[in-house]
Design a protein around this motif. Sequence first.
Motif, PDB file in Angstrom:
ATOM      1  N   TRP A 275       0.833  -1.208   0.000  1.00 13.10           N
ATOM      2  CA  TRP A 275       0.000   0.000   0.000  1.00 13.10           C
ATOM      3  C   TRP A 275       0.863   1.252   0.000  1.00 13.10           C
ATOM      4  CZ3 TRP A 275      -4.837   0.676  -1.211  1.00 13.10           C
ATOM      5  CH2 TRP A 275      -5.718  -0.402  -1.141  1.00 13.10           C
ATOM      6  N   GLN A 276       1.921   1.232   0.804  1.00 12.04           N
ATOM      7  CA  GLN A 276       2.832   2.371   0.844  1.00 12.04           C
ATOM      8  C   GLN A 276       3.482   2.594  -0.516  1.00 12.04           C
ATOM      9  OE1 GLN A 276       4.173   4.665   3.078  1.00 12.04           O
ATOM     10  NE2 GLN A 276       2.454   4.280   4.442  1.00 12.04           N
ATOM     11  N   HIS A 277       3.825   1.500  -1.172  1.00 12.70           N
ATOM     12  CA  HIS A 277       4.453   1.598  -2.489  1.00 12.70           C
ATOM     13  C   HIS A 277       3.501   2.254  -3.486  1.00 12.70           C
ATOM     14  CE1 HIS A 277       6.199   0.279  -6.333  1.00 12.70           C
ATOM     15  NE2 HIS A 277       7.341   0.211  -5.677  1.00 12.70           N
TER      16      HIS A 277
ATOM     17  N   ALA B  83       8.879 -10.305 -14.010  1.00 16.25           N
ATOM     18  CA  ALA B  83       7.792  -9.363 -13.720  1.00 16.25           C
ATOM     19  C   ALA B  83       6.757  -9.930 -12.753  1.00 16.25           C
ATOM     20  CB  ALA B  83       7.113  -8.932 -15.018  1.00 16.25           C
ATOM     21  N   LEU B  84       6.270 -11.126 -12.999  1.00 16.72           N
ATOM     22  CA  LEU B  84       5.199 -11.684 -12.166  1.00 16.72           C
ATOM     23  C   LEU B  84       5.643 -11.845 -10.717  1.00 16.72           C
ATOM     24  CD1 LEU B  84       3.551 -14.372 -14.504  1.00 16.72           C
ATOM     25  CD2 LEU B  84       2.813 -12.031 -14.031  1.00 16.72           C
ATOM     26  N   LYS B  85       6.842 -12.370 -10.531  1.00 15.34           N
ATOM     27  CA  LYS B  85       7.343 -12.581  -9.175  1.00 15.34           C
ATOM     28  C   LYS B  85       7.609 -11.253  -8.476  1.00 15.34           C
ATOM     29  CE  LYS B  85      10.422 -15.672  -6.650  1.00 15.34           C
ATOM     30  NZ  LYS B  85      11.427 -16.745  -6.787  1.00 15.34           N
ATOM     31  N   ASN B  86       8.254 -10.329  -9.176  1.00 16.49           N
ATOM     32  CA  ASN B  86       8.560  -9.026  -8.586  1.00 16.49           C
ATOM     33  C   ASN B  86       7.290  -8.251  -8.229  1.00 16.49           C
ATOM     34  OD1 ASN B  86      11.336  -9.387  -8.779  1.00 16.49           O
ATOM     35  ND2 ASN B  86      11.455  -8.494 -10.814  1.00 16.49           N
ATOM     36  N   LEU B  87       6.303  -8.277  -9.113  1.00 16.42           N
ATOM     37  CA  LEU B  87       5.062  -7.554  -8.850  1.00 16.42           C
ATOM     38  C   LEU B  87       4.275  -8.199  -7.717  1.00 16.42           C
ATOM     39  CD1 LEU B  87       3.985  -6.717 -12.506  1.00 16.42           C
ATOM     40  CD2 LEU B  87       4.843  -5.126 -10.782  1.00 16.42           C
ATOM     41  N   ASN B  88       4.379  -9.511  -7.568  1.00 17.99           N
ATOM     42  CA  ASN B  88       3.757 -10.163  -6.419  1.00 17.99           C
ATOM     43  C   ASN B  88       4.417  -9.722  -5.118  1.00 17.99           C
ATOM     44  OD1 ASN B  88       1.623 -11.561  -7.457  1.00 17.99           O
ATOM     45  ND2 ASN B  88       2.669 -13.528  -7.580  1.00 17.99           N
ATOM     46  N   HIS B  89       5.750  -9.591  -5.149  1.00 17.63           N
ATOM     47  CA  HIS B  89       6.468  -9.099  -3.966  1.00 17.63           C
ATOM     48  C   HIS B  89       5.967  -7.709  -3.584  1.00 17.63           C
ATOM     49  CE1 HIS B  89      10.272 -11.750  -4.843  1.00 17.63           C
ATOM     50  NE2 HIS B  89       9.201 -12.453  -4.555  1.00 17.63           N
ATOM     51  N   MET B  90       5.819  -6.851  -4.581  1.00 16.67           N
ATOM     52  CA  MET B  90       5.540  -5.435  -4.341  1.00 16.67           C
ATOM     53  C   MET B  90       4.076  -5.142  -4.036  1.00 16.67           C
ATOM     54  SD  MET B  90       7.898  -4.139  -7.529  1.00 16.67           S
ATOM     55  CE  MET B  90       7.326  -2.452  -7.506  1.00 16.67           C
TER      56      MET B  90
ATOM     57  N   TRP C 280      -0.649 -14.190 -11.259  1.00 15.78           N
ATOM     58  CA  TRP C 280      -1.003 -12.920 -11.880  1.00 15.78           C
ATOM     59  C   TRP C 280      -1.619 -11.909 -10.923  1.00 15.78           C
ATOM     60  CZ3 TRP C 280       0.145 -11.584 -16.914  1.00 15.78           C
ATOM     61  CH2 TRP C 280       0.659 -12.610 -17.715  1.00 15.78           C
ATOM     62  N   TRP C 281      -1.689 -12.218  -9.641  1.00 12.14           N
ATOM     63  CA  TRP C 281      -2.325 -11.293  -8.694  1.00 12.14           C
ATOM     64  C   TRP C 281      -1.597  -9.957  -8.619  1.00 12.14           C
ATOM     65  CZ3 TRP C 281      -7.025 -11.279  -6.931  1.00 12.14           C
ATOM     66  CH2 TRP C 281      -7.732 -12.474  -6.836  1.00 12.14           C
ATOM     67  N   GLY C 282      -0.296 -10.013  -8.450  1.00 11.49           N
ATOM     68  CA  GLY C 282       0.486  -8.781  -8.357  1.00 11.49           C
ATOM     69  C   GLY C 282       0.389  -7.950  -9.620  1.00 11.49           C
ATOM     70  N   PHE C 283       0.422  -8.632 -10.762  1.00 10.77           N
ATOM     71  CA  PHE C 283       0.299  -7.918 -12.036  1.00 10.77           C
ATOM     72  C   PHE C 283      -1.062  -7.239 -12.136  1.00 10.77           C
ATOM     73  CE2 PHE C 283      -1.009  -7.633 -16.464  1.00 10.77           C
ATOM     74  CZ  PHE C 283       0.081  -7.007 -17.043  1.00 10.77           C
ATOM     75  N   GLY C 284      -2.107  -7.941 -11.701  1.00 10.04           N
ATOM     76  CA  GLY C 284      -3.455  -7.372 -11.751  1.00 10.04           C
ATOM     77  C   GLY C 284      -3.580  -6.124 -10.892  1.00 10.04           C
ATOM     78  N   ILE C 285      -3.014  -6.184  -9.676  1.00  5.62           N
ATOM     79  CA  ILE C 285      -3.061  -5.018  -8.784  1.00  5.62           C
ATOM     80  C   ILE C 285      -2.241  -3.872  -9.368  1.00  5.62           C
ATOM     81  CG2 ILE C 285      -2.509  -4.179  -6.468  1.00  5.62           C
ATOM     82  CD1 ILE C 285      -2.902  -7.080  -5.488  1.00  5.62           C
ATOM     83  N   PHE C 286      -1.092  -4.216  -9.931  1.00  3.55           N
ATOM     84  CA  PHE C 286      -0.239  -3.209 -10.570  1.00  3.55           C
ATOM     85  C   PHE C 286      -0.969  -2.543 -11.731  1.00  3.55           C
ATOM     86  CE2 PHE C 286       2.916  -2.544 -14.081  1.00  3.55           C
ATOM     87  CZ  PHE C 286       3.528  -1.410 -13.562  1.00  3.55           C
ATOM     88  N   ALA C 287      -1.640  -3.347 -12.563  1.00  2.00           N
ATOM     89  CA  ALA C 287      -2.386  -2.796 -13.699  1.00  2.00           C
ATOM     90  C   ALA C 287      -3.500  -1.873 -13.213  1.00  2.00           C
ATOM     91  CB  ALA C 287      -2.963  -3.934 -14.542  1.00  2.00           C
ATOM     92  N   ALA C 288      -4.191  -2.283 -12.141  1.00  2.00           N
ATOM     93  CA  ALA C 288      -5.258  -1.441 -11.585  1.00  2.00           C
ATOM     94  C   ALA C 288      -4.692  -0.128 -11.049  1.00  2.00           C
ATOM     95  CB  ALA C 288      -5.985  -2.192 -10.474  1.00  2.00           C
ATOM     96  N   SER C 289      -3.510  -0.201 -10.438  1.00  2.00           N
ATOM     97  CA  SER C 289      -2.884   1.019  -9.911  1.00  2.00           C
ATOM     98  C   SER C 289      -2.509   1.969 -11.047  1.00  2.00           C
ATOM     99  CB  SER C 289      -1.647   0.672  -9.077  1.00  2.00           C
ATOM    100  OG  SER C 289      -0.557   0.264  -9.891  1.00  2.00           O
ATOM    101  N   LEU C 290      -2.105   1.416 -12.195  1.00  2.00           N
ATOM    102  CA  LEU C 290      -1.782   2.254 -13.347  1.00  2.00           C
ATOM    103  C   LEU C 290      -3.027   2.968 -13.864  1.00  2.00           C
ATOM    104  CD1 LEU C 290       0.710   0.074 -15.447  1.00  2.00           C
ATOM    105  CD2 LEU C 290       1.237   1.958 -13.878  1.00  2.00           C
ATOM    106  N   VAL C 291      -4.171   2.274 -13.843  1.00  2.00           N
ATOM    107  CA  VAL C 291      -5.427   2.887 -14.268  1.00  2.00           C
ATOM    108  C   VAL C 291      -5.779   4.051 -13.344  1.00  2.00           C
ATOM    109  CG1 VAL C 291      -7.913   2.522 -14.535  1.00  2.00           C
ATOM    110  CG2 VAL C 291      -6.305   0.789 -15.355  1.00  2.00           C
ATOM    111  N   VAL C 292      -5.611   3.844 -12.030  1.00  2.00           N
ATOM    112  CA  VAL C 292      -5.898   4.898 -11.058  1.00  2.00           C
ATOM    113  C   VAL C 292      -4.986   6.101 -11.286  1.00  2.00           C
ATOM    114  CG1 VAL C 292      -5.846   5.503  -8.603  1.00  2.00           C
ATOM    115  CG2 VAL C 292      -6.791   3.304  -9.325  1.00  2.00           C
ATOM    116  N   MET C 293      -3.697   5.842 -11.516  1.00  2.00           N
ATOM    117  CA  MET C 293      -2.751   6.940 -11.716  1.00  2.00           C
ATOM    118  C   MET C 293      -3.006   7.672 -13.036  1.00  2.00           C
ATOM    119  SD  MET C 293       0.888   5.640 -10.082  1.00  2.00           S
ATOM    120  CE  MET C 293       0.886   3.955 -10.655  1.00  2.00           C
ATOM    121  N   ALA C 294      -3.403   6.917 -14.058  1.00  2.00           N
ATOM    122  CA  ALA C 294      -3.728   7.553 -15.341  1.00  2.00           C
ATOM    123  C   ALA C 294      -4.958   8.446 -15.200  1.00  2.00           C
ATOM    124  CB  ALA C 294      -3.963   6.483 -16.407  1.00  2.00           C
ATOM    125  N   ALA C 295      -5.943   7.973 -14.431  1.00  2.00           N
ATOM    126  CA  ALA C 295      -7.146   8.773 -14.197  1.00  2.00           C
ATOM    127  C   ALA C 295      -6.808  10.045 -13.420  1.00  2.00           C
ATOM    128  CB  ALA C 295      -8.182   7.949 -13.436  1.00  2.00           C
ATOM    129  N   ALA C 296      -5.941   9.906 -12.410  1.00  6.34           N
ATOM    130  CA  ALA C 296      -5.532  11.073 -11.621  1.00  6.34           C
ATOM    131  C   ALA C 296      -4.766  12.068 -12.489  1.00  6.34           C
ATOM    132  CB  ALA C 296      -4.660  10.628 -10.446  1.00  6.34           C
TER     133      ALA C 296
END
Length: 317
Positions: free
Chosen positions: A79-81, A264-271, A280-296
């Motif tokens: 979350w902090q990341h 990518a998959l392993k690193n994004l899961n870590h983060m 693919w969980w980490g990748f999915g959360i990362f992709a969602a975060s990109l959508v939020v940042m693009a909207a902002a």
Amino acid sequence: MSTPRNKQAASLKGRWQALGLWSKIGVSAAALVVLLGVLVLAARSLVGLAAVQSFLTTYPGASELPEGAPVGLPAWLGWQHFLNSFFILLIIRSGWQVRTTKRPAAHWIRNNKGLIKTKNAPGKISLDLWFHLTLDALWVLNGAVFIVVLFATGQWMRIVPTSWDVFPNAVSAGLQYLSLNWPTDNGWVNYNALQLLTYFITVFIAAPLAIITGLRMSGAWPKKAKTLNKAYPIELARALHFPVMVYFVIFIITHVTLVLATGALKNLNHMYAATDAVNWWGFGIFAASLVVMAAAWFLAQPLFLRPVASLMGKVTK
């Protein structure tokens, strides 16, 4: 007396200044690619030497963590990341607008009857600067929470050097990256030494520098404190603030590139997913975060900022 060399230097400087922003970025990027190519060739030559091979064996690229260091990355760090990425992206965007916009679309005056009250009437600042300072405050708050929890949970041991061998190990990791024989470390357990030093510099040097230089340039700095202002002139703050922003841009580009290029998959899961599994969980959360940042990023324009700014003061043209 003007010499041919001086004339040539002046001509090159004139040509550079005549280029547009994107042309300068393109030329700089091309020069960086050439430089990286030269460094890669040099590193690949070096690692073939017996003495360098011995050095890499002695210092494989990672220092041992202190006893009791935590294993893994907890959910709060994910979350902090995200929050840090979200704020720093918009801070860079708004900071660039403050630096380059000559005619702001709107201005903002603080409400002097609210939580913050001053004897003198508040000054007028651009809406871009209001947005930048608001983001700065949220980023600092997020950073303060991060530092407290970091030391409370022992996670600090993963990004603070605790032995001198971190430096030769960082050189070793750097040579491995440049020779394209990248370190095979497991970030879930321990970062390589170059990562550790980079994270330490980012958290404990670059971030505080951004804060104290930004504070010095803000209206919150005491203008009548002559001794303090003489010891820390605003010109020094201005000279440091922009290079710090450039550092963050370079860090973000390098960080994202290596995360995606080294598993990518392993690193994004870590983060983002707080797990060492490969899915693919980490990748999915990362992709969602990109959508939020693009909207902002899209919403960070006067049409949408005016109503929010109006809650804290008066918005004018």
